[in-house]
Structures are given as C-alpha cells and as structure tokens.
Design a protein around this motif. Structure first.
Motif, PDB file in Angstrom:
ATOM      1  N   UNK A  35       3.653  -2.586   1.046  1.00 21.20           N
ATOM      2  CA  UNK A  35       4.772  -2.317   1.917  1.00 21.20           C
ATOM      3  C   UNK A  35       5.932  -3.112   1.247  1.00 21.20           C
ATOM      4  N   UNK A  36       5.696  -4.164   0.722  1.00 20.05           N
ATOM      5  CA  UNK A  36       6.643  -5.241   0.204  1.00 20.05           C
ATOM      6  C   UNK A  36       6.796  -5.110  -1.121  1.00 20.05           C
ATOM      7  N   UNK A  37       6.336  -4.068  -1.836  1.00 21.18           N
ATOM      8  CA  UNK A  37       6.422  -3.800  -3.245  1.00 21.18           C
ATOM      9  C   UNK A  37       5.855  -4.504  -4.313  1.00 21.18           C
ATOM     10  N   UNK A  38       4.731  -5.165  -3.862  1.00 21.94           N
ATOM     11  CA  UNK A  38       4.004  -5.795  -4.640  1.00 21.94           C
ATOM     12  C   UNK A  38       2.773  -5.126  -5.124  1.00 21.94           C
ATOM     13  N   UNK A  39       2.628  -5.396  -6.591  1.00 18.42           N
ATOM     14  CA  UNK A  39       1.703  -4.877  -7.144  1.00 18.42           C
ATOM     15  C   UNK A  39       0.372  -5.025  -6.588  1.00 18.42           C
ATOM     16  N   UNK A  40      -0.624  -4.093  -6.015  1.00 14.88           N
ATOM     17  CA  UNK A  40      -1.771  -4.587  -5.346  1.00 14.88           C
ATOM     18  C   UNK A  40      -2.601  -3.351  -6.005  1.00 14.88           C
ATOM     19  N   UNK A  41      -4.125  -3.808  -6.036  1.00 16.01           N
ATOM     20  CA  UNK A  41      -5.113  -2.781  -6.342  1.00 16.01           C
ATOM     21  C   UNK A  41      -6.217  -3.231  -5.414  1.00 16.01           C
ATOM     22  N   UNK A  42      -6.925  -2.112  -4.975  1.00 16.46           N
ATOM     23  CA  UNK A  42      -8.099  -2.269  -3.830  1.00 16.46           C
ATOM     24  C   UNK A  42      -9.290  -1.545  -4.482  1.00 16.46           C
ATOM     25  N   UNK A  43     -10.306  -2.655  -4.864  1.00 12.72           N
ATOM     26  CA  UNK A  43     -11.671  -1.949  -5.230  1.00 12.72           C
ATOM     27  C   UNK A  43     -12.406  -2.055  -4.083  1.00 12.72           C
ATOM     28  N   UNK A  44     -12.684  -0.921  -3.699  1.00 15.54           N
ATOM     29  CA  UNK A  44     -13.786  -0.343  -2.483  1.00 15.54           C
ATOM     30  C   UNK A  44     -15.132  -0.425  -2.823  1.00 15.54           C
ATOM     31  N   UNK A  45     -15.943  -1.363  -2.405  1.00 15.29           N
ATOM     32  CA  UNK A  45     -17.605  -1.323  -2.957  1.00 15.29           C
ATOM     33  C   UNK A  45     -18.025  -0.831  -1.631  1.00 15.29           C
ATOM     34  N   UNK A  78       8.113 -10.383  -0.825  1.00 15.95           N
ATOM     35  CA  UNK A  78       8.488  -9.326  -1.745  1.00 15.95           C
ATOM     36  C   UNK A  78       8.296  -9.844  -3.203  1.00 15.95           C
ATOM     37  N   UNK A  79       8.317 -11.087  -3.466  1.00 17.68           N
ATOM     38  CA  UNK A  79       8.100 -11.660  -4.590  1.00 17.68           C
ATOM     39  C   UNK A  79       6.656 -12.376  -4.834  1.00 17.68           C
ATOM     40  N   UNK A  80       5.710 -11.870  -4.055  1.00 15.23           N
ATOM     41  CA  UNK A  80       4.389 -12.555  -4.189  1.00 15.23           C
ATOM     42  C   UNK A  80       3.894 -11.741  -5.353  1.00 15.23           C
ATOM     43  N   UNK A  81       2.709 -12.608  -5.981  1.00 15.21           N
ATOM     44  CA  UNK A  81       2.129 -12.266  -7.241  1.00 15.21           C
ATOM     45  C   UNK A  81       1.565 -10.942  -7.076  1.00 15.21           C
ATOM     46  N   UNK A  82       1.040 -10.450  -7.940  1.00 14.02           N
ATOM     47  CA  UNK A  82       0.201  -9.234  -8.003  1.00 14.02           C
ATOM     48  C   UNK A  82      -1.358  -9.527  -7.619  1.00 14.02           C
TER      49      UNK A  82
END
Length: 305
Positions: free
Chosen positions: A261-271, A231-235
């Motif tokens: 799922x753990x509420x961590x800010x995440x972004x995925x750039x699909x190429x 839950x406390x992982x970095x973005x």
C-alpha cells in the motif's frame, strides 16, 4: 518406533518432498547460485565497552575477491536469531549464515540481550549497534558499508524489521542508536510478529514490554513493525507458515499488504502446511528465494556472482 513417532516421520518426509510453499510475488528469478566457500571469524565483540552486556557475533566472509575485484566490497547481512526475545542463541542461525557467505554475502550472526532482564527496546538497540559496528569495521570484515541487509526469524525478524523500518526516520526508536540514513538495503523476515495488537496476550510479550497490552497499548503499538511502514521503507522478503499457531500467518499478510500500500517492494513466500518451527527447519526453497532476492536488491544480478 511408536505409531505417533512413525506418523511424524512420514509427515515430515512428505513436507520435504512436496515443498508445500507458494511464492505469492515470484519475479521468476534463477535461484541456482554458485557456492564460494567462506572463512569464519568467531566471537567478535560488537558491543561498546560500557554496554550493559558484552555481545558477540560470528562473522562469515566469502572466499576470494568480490565480483568487482574489491576485497572489501561484499554486500553483508546482519543475521538475528529467534527465541521469543528471551532464549536461544546465534547457533540457531549458523547454517543460514554459512549459506549466505557461500553465496556472496558477509553474514554477521549476532547476540542480543534477553527479556525479562532487559526490556524492549534494549533488543532493538543491540541490533542497531551491531549495524553500526559492521559499518565501523567494514574494511576489516570486507563489507561494503553501503550494502547491509537484515535477516531474522521470529523475534529476530521483529527486530530486524523494526531496525529497517525506523532507520533514517524521526522515530524515537531510531534516535539513540539508529542510522541517520535508510539503513538496510533490504530485509528478510520469517515467522515475523508484525503487529502486537494481533496477539491476545501472553507471557513473552508481557516480559518483553514490562506490562500487559491493555496497560500499555501505545507502547505495544510503537513496538510493532507494521506501525512504522512508510513509503521509503526498504524492500522486504517475507516467508511464513500458513499453519503457524505461535505467530499466525496473518502477521505476514498484513505487513505484506501494508508495504504494498505504501509502494514498497515486497514479496511473500507462503509456506503451506507448516507451523512456526517447521517453517524454520524446512525452509530450503524460501531461503534460496530469499538469497536471490538479496542479490537482486543489492543491485548485482545473481549470474554475476
């Protein structure tokens, strides 16, 4: 020029022109960041005197003072190259490091020890001591020691992701050389091997781990970044080619979903229409978005830089 070569050139040009990528979680940033210029401190040894191998870094430092007027307050990025944990060099990340420095980050582009001479977690330990060195040398390198991120591609992505996820935890992977606090303020990974269980085998993993997966399933699981999501992982900012046959796109997808799922800010750039190598070589839009992401996560709006 043969027909096959001509076709390859045309295909490459089309990929550049159409920019076949999709950002799945685009917050609508302005990614037009001004260039600053930089200076380079080459071949800086970061490994301790008694380390099994002497390791070096090239450090790229933005010109001038940071926006808050403190010459030692630039946010920084620890940069780690790919190569299957056993080849290539930090030269591969020179352009990325220059790009980071020109946009307001101290980029520290490092070596690490190679398999099979050195087995995992030696490579992770090298990343962790580089992070420690950056903090120890923060004043000299003009780094804000509280704002250090990690960026890597392929095997380098695996290492920075692991370092970021285990930092500040009671994981055995953090016990010897990792920080007691949360470590990175953000992580950028491209072409990441996130779950070793998704591979059917292969020489590179066997040489890294010193055993086949069926012989050491728990070790393979522990070496997989996805195992350490919390839950406390970095973005995280992930970019990955959808046609990647070396590290299939599923690796990025499952890590992205686990972070969310753990509420961590995440972004995925699909190429789209890009494989493992082309997603690295033709990464323009992904890297511009990644740098804007780093600016956001550093707590400093891009237009103030």
């Amino acid at each position: 020029m043969t027909n096959s070569i001509a076709f390859s050139v045309v295909l490459l040009a089309c990929l550049v022109l159409v920019g076949c990528a999709r950002h799945l979680n685009d917050p609508g940033r302005d990614i037009s960041l001004p260039q600053k210029g930089h200076v380079v401190l080459a071949d800086q040894r970061f490994s301790p005197p008694d380390w099994p191998q002497a390791l070096y870094a090239d450090v790229y430092i933005p010109d001038g003072n940071s926006p808050d007027g403190n010459p030692a307050a630039w946010p920084a990025v620890l940069v780690v190259h790919g190569g299957g944990w056993e080849r290539r060099s930090r030269d591969d990340m020179t352009r990325i490091s220059r790009q980071l420095a020109d946009r307001g980050f101290v980029a520290v582009n490092i070596d690490y020890r190679f398999a099979p001479e050195y087995r995992f977690p030696a490579q992770l330990h090298d990343v962790q001591i580089a992070h420690r060195w950056m903090r120890d040398e923060a004043s000299r390198l003009r780094i804000d020691a509280d704002r250090i991120a990690g960026l890597g591609f392929s095997s380098g992505a695996h290492l920075v992701a692991l370092a970021g996820l285990v930092a500040g935890t009671d994981s055995s992977l953090n016990a010897e050389y990792g920080p007691e606090d949360e470590g990175f303020f953000a992580v950028v990974v491209g072409g990441i091997p996130s779950d070793f269980g998704l591979f059917s085998g292969g020489k590179l993993l066997r040489q890294l781990m010193g055993a086949r997966q069926e012989e050491a399933p728990e070790a393979y699981r522990a070496a997989s970044p996805i195992t350490h999501v919390h839950d406390d992982a970095p973005p995280f900012f992930l970019f990955h080619g959808t046609l990647d046959q070396t590290v299939p796109y599923e690796h990025a997808r499952v890590l992205y979903e686990a972070l969310l799922e753990h509420g961590v800010h995440a972004e995925l750039y699909r190429m789209r229409l890009r494989g493992h190598i082309t997603s690295f070589l033709i990464r323009g839009g992904a890297m511009r978005s990644a740098i804007a992401f780093l600016h956001d996560m550093a707590g400093r709006p891009a237009d103030e830089e």
